[in-house]
Design an enzyme around this catalytic site. Structure first.
Site: not given
Ligand SMILES: *[C@@H]1O[C@H](CO)[C@@H](O)[C@H](O)[C@H]1NC(C)=O
Ligand SMILES: *[C@@H]1O[C@H](CO)[C@@H](O)[C@H](O)[C@H]1NC(C)=O
Ligand SMILES: *[C@@H]1O[C@H](CO)[C@@H](O)[C@H](O)[C@H]1NC(C)=O
Ligand SMILES: *[C@@H]1O[C@H](CO)[C@@H](O)[C@H](O)[C@H]1NC(C)=O
Ligand SMILES: *[C@@H]1O[C@H](CO)[C@@H](O)[C@H](O)[C@H]1NC(C)=O
Ligand SMILES: *[C@@H]1O[C@H](CO)[C@@H](O)[C@H](O)[C@H]1NC(C)=O
Length: 365
Positions: A44, A330, A333
């Site tokens: 991610s 978040d 990240h």
């Protein structure tokens, strides 16, 4: 008059000659001669929307607001308010944004392509069925090579793949699945790093030479971990959650160094994300940020619950006014601002943070 005309022709001649020597043509596409493609593998941190096109869960998707609110003004699938690391590296390398491999429709691949999938690990078992694991990402590179050979021929494909930089960030997800506790740290880390180095060797067989590899960050300092563990109101890091990352990083740097003796022409940039993430979280103002250890978007302590966007298990979430003041968007990240800081150090950092090469040297070699 005659001599003026002559000079004019001379100028045109030099202009055309200049364009000829500074560009190269791949098939019928011409690019600057120093053109270096960027191929991206990972999770991610690097996903630019591949997971939007696979069957997965909302935990592993960022295709809803407020993701993407600042730069793109729409949720592209990046786990950020804006751009992520590969976007900045592409910019510094004077490339356009590198597209997600799974984006529907045919692609050129001349500038490279991005295979990264949120939730992916180096081990196939990690979030199996919900992600594109590292081995599958490798098979996609093989497909890309076939397409390039059809379009450019063998010789130009070989050159393109050898000059390209292969950027990889993988392993974090492997350390946060239940199976990791079934093994000793040593054993589990050697599986993760073993699978990563195997993939590097396979990319080398396909024709890759230049690699940019990030180590694992100081997870114990991240909001998602601090929110999980009670009684850490002080905001300090939970050391034990960084333990696997430390073992991983030591092993990885040894193995990468070892690879230089095993595979021909192998050049790499090992980036110390552990050190940088620890520094920025502990001392954000040194990097021009206001907040290091609290996420911009989420809920619970440190906004550490992974609820940004309200589409996952926990529905309520807070969103900060100005993500550019935060390291993290978040619970896990980076914001666009955070990714820019990391990317700058990856690109031109000195030997204390990245070596033996930084990305700038890898691209310019
Ligand atoms: C997607 O995954 C869900 C749950 O795992 C499954 O029920 C569904 O059939 C899958 N859909 C496709 C198109 O594969
Ligand atoms: C856990 O490990 C076992 C044995 O190695 C394997 O069969 C299984 O697929 C793994 N499961 C997950 C969810 O990683
Ligand atoms: C790669 O991972 C698998 C589990 O997915 C493990 O069985 C295997 O030993 C690992 N390979 C290496 C070279 O460590
Ligand atoms: C941690 O907090 C949760 C919810 O606040 C509570 O249910 C749990 O008992 C706490 N655990 C410990 C070890 O204090
Ligand atoms: C270095 O590579 C060789 C050859 O593959 C291997 O036998 C050796 O165990 C490696 N050493 C380390 C420290 O990983
Ligand atoms: C490397 O860069 C850091 C800051 O980015 C600086 O503090 C340090 O002195 C530099 N080290 C060398 C050897 O140049």
């Amino acid at each position: 008059m005659a001599s003026e005309k002559f000079n004019f022709g001379f100028l045109i001649f030099f202009l055309c000659y200049g364009i000829l020597i500074s560009t190269q043509c791949l098939g019928n596409i011409c690019v600057p001669k120093e053109h270096v493609a960027l191929f991206v593998f990972g999770d991610s941190f690097f996903d630019v929307g591949n997971n939007n096109y696979i069957n997965t869960t909302t935990d592993l998707l960022a295709n809803y607001p407020p993701y993407g609110e600042t730069f793109f003004k729409y949720p592209s699938g990046r786990f950020s308010d804006g751009r992520v690391i590969p976007d900045f590296i592409a910019e510094y390398a004077k490339l356009p944004l590198i597209q997600p491999y799974l984006f529907p429709g045919s692609q050129l691949y001349i500038n490279g392509v991005n295979f990264a999938s949120a939730g992916a690990g180096a081990l196939v078992e990690t979030h199996q069925g919900l992600v594109t694991d590292l081995k599958t990402q490798l098979t996609y590179l093989k497909n890309v090579k076939k397409v390039l050979r059809q379009r450019l021929g063998d010789e130009e494909t070989t050159t393109l793949l050898a000059k390209a930089v292969y950027l990889i960030n993988i392993g974090g997800n492997d350390y946060f699945v239940e199976n990791s506790s079934l093994y000793t740290h040593e054993k589990y880390v050697s599986m993760v790093v073993g699978n990563l180095t195997t993939v590097i060797k396979r990319i080398h067989e396909i024709g890759g030479r230049k690699f940019g590899i990030l180590n694992q960050p100081s997870f114990g300092c991240f909001p998602i971990i601090k929110a999980l563990v009670n009684g850490t109101k002080s905001g300090s890091c939970i050391e034990e959650y960084s333990a696997l990352a430390k073992v991983h990083n030591t092993k990885l740097s040894v193995e990468l160094h070892n690879l230089t003796k095993q595979i021909k022409g192998f050049k790499y940039s090992y980036f110390d994300l552990y050190h940088l993430s620890f520094e920025v979280i502990s001392n954000p103002s040194k990097f021009g940020l206001k907040e290091g250890g609290v996420a911009c978007c989420g809920s619970g302590p440190y906004n550490g619950y992974h609820s940004c966007g309200g589409k996952r298990e926990v529905k309520d979430y807070d969103l900060c006014d100005n993500p550019s003041e935060y390291l993290l968007f978040d619970s896990t990240h980076p914001t666009e601002a955070g990714s820019r800081i990391i990317s700058q150090y990856m690109w031109s950092g000195n030997q204390t943070i990245t070596g033996p090469y930084n990305l700038k040297t890898l691209f310019e070699e």
